[in-house]
Design a protein around this motif. Structure first.
Motif, PDB file in Angstrom:
ATOM      1  N   SER B  24      65.103  50.650  45.414  1.00  0.00           N
ATOM      2  CA  SER B  24      64.472  50.301  44.143  1.00  0.00           C
ATOM      3  C   SER B  24      63.105  49.713  44.428  1.00  0.00           C
ATOM      4  CB  SER B  24      65.334  49.293  43.379  1.00  0.00           C
ATOM      5  OG  SER B  24      65.517  48.114  44.141  1.00  0.00           O
ATOM      6  N   ASP B  66      63.713  58.741  40.581  1.00  0.00           N
ATOM      7  CA  ASP B  66      63.768  58.508  39.142  1.00  0.00           C
ATOM      8  C   ASP B  66      62.713  57.455  38.819  1.00  0.00           C
ATOM      9  OD1 ASP B  66      64.308  57.747  36.511  1.00  0.00           O
ATOM     10  OD2 ASP B  66      66.469  58.002  36.751  1.00  0.00           O
ATOM     11  N   SER B  68      61.563  56.548  35.979  1.00  0.00           N
ATOM     12  CA  SER B  68      61.867  55.715  34.812  1.00  0.00           C
ATOM     13  C   SER B  68      62.713  54.509  35.205  1.00  0.00           C
ATOM     14  CB  SER B  68      62.606  56.539  33.758  1.00  0.00           C
ATOM     15  OG  SER B  68      63.886  56.932  34.215  1.00  0.00           O
ATOM     16  N   LYS B  69      63.542  54.680  36.238  1.00  0.00           N
ATOM     17  CA  LYS B  69      64.367  53.583  36.733  1.00  0.00           C
ATOM     18  C   LYS B  69      63.770  52.930  37.972  1.00  0.00           C
ATOM     19  CE  LYS B  69      68.719  55.550  35.058  1.00  0.00           C
ATOM     20  NZ  LYS B  69      70.065  56.052  35.424  1.00  0.00           N
ATOM     21  N   LYS B  70      62.631  53.462  38.432  1.00  0.00           N
ATOM     22  CA  LYS B  70      61.998  52.956  39.647  1.00  0.00           C
ATOM     23  C   LYS B  70      63.026  52.906  40.779  1.00  0.00           C
ATOM     24  CE  LYS B  70      58.091  50.355  37.774  1.00  0.00           C
ATOM     25  NZ  LYS B  70      58.134  50.877  36.406  1.00  0.00           N
ATOM     26  N   SER B  71      63.643  54.046  41.030  1.00  0.00           N
ATOM     27  CA  SER B  71      64.643  54.089  42.086  1.00  0.00           C
ATOM     28  C   SER B  71      64.631  55.451  42.767  1.00  0.00           C
ATOM     29  CB  SER B  71      66.036  53.794  41.529  1.00  0.00           C
ATOM     30  OG  SER B  71      66.453  54.830  40.679  1.00  0.00           O
TER      31      SER B  71
END
Lengths: 115, 112
Positions: B24, B66, B68-71
């Motif tokens: 993350s 991803d 949008s999820k910063k992962s």
């Protein structure tokens, strides 16, 4: 050489002595980084050189640490008046254009032990 | 503070199983990189995924991103004993310094 070369591979010194660590980057790489890795830990950024620009020294932990890069190639990391907490592996990496655009190539590191 | 943080910190699996590691990060990026470090050695670049990519493959490696999820996740399929190493994700900030910021790594052990 074909890869990033660091010397010495191992250095044992007494507290209070100065040490110099050397890095020979891959020929043609304009970006050069120094990181520090304590046992079992991640990499701590120390300093970044890019071409003839002023280096990014934001990661140097104290004024006992300094680094230079001569002629845009070889770099030397100097630690003055070493302390036991300086014991770590010091990793050098080089890159064609910097980490924002491409991969870093790492040397095998210099393991520093301060007694 | 750490830009990239890996999860789990340690993972132990049997040879032949798949290994999944997660990363993350906090700020916007233009790419995310994964590196491997064998014990006592320097880091070796594995794969780079750009912010406009969602998935990338290289041999037995599969990386997803991803934004949008910063992962991101790194999947190693059909693990081998030689995959035993620490794995780090690294991210360069979108703006400002060019330095790559590394996480603490995931220590992967493959049991024969």
């Amino acid at each position: 050489g074909a890869g990033v070369s660091q010397s010495p591979s191992n250095k044992v010194t007494e507290k209070g002595k100065d040490v110099e660590l050397r890095c020979d980057p891959i020929s043609g790489h304009t970006a050069l980084y120094w990181y520090r890795q304590s046992l079992g830990q991640g990499l701590e950024f120390l300093i970044y050189f890019q071409g003839n620009s002023a280096p990014d020294k934001s990661g140097l932990p104290s004024d006992r640490f300094s680094a230079e890069r001569t002629g845009g190639s070889v770099s030397t990391l100097t630690i003055q008046r070493t302390q036991q907490e300086d014991s770590a592996v010091y990793l050098c990496a080089s890159s064609m254009a910097g980490g924002r655009t491409g991969e870093l190539f790492f040397g095998e590191g210099s393991r520093l032990t301060v007694l | 503070s750490q830009q990239g943080e890996e999860d789990p910190q340690a993972l132990s699996i049997q040879e032949g199983e798949n290994a999944t590691m997660n990363c993350s990060y906090k700020t916007s990026i233009n790419n995310l990189q994964w590196y491997r470090q064998n014990s006592g050695r320097g880091l070796v670049h594995l794969i780079l995924i750009r912010s406009n990519e969602r998935e990338k493959h290289s041999g037995r490696l599969r990386v997803t991103l991803d934004t949008s999820k910063k992962s991101s996740s790194l999947l190693i399929t059909a693990s081998r004993a030689a995959d035993t190493a620490s794995y780090f994700c690294a991210t360069p900030p979108l703006e400002g310094a060019q330095k790559l910021v590394f996480g603490q790594g995931t220590r992967l052990t493959i049991n024969p």
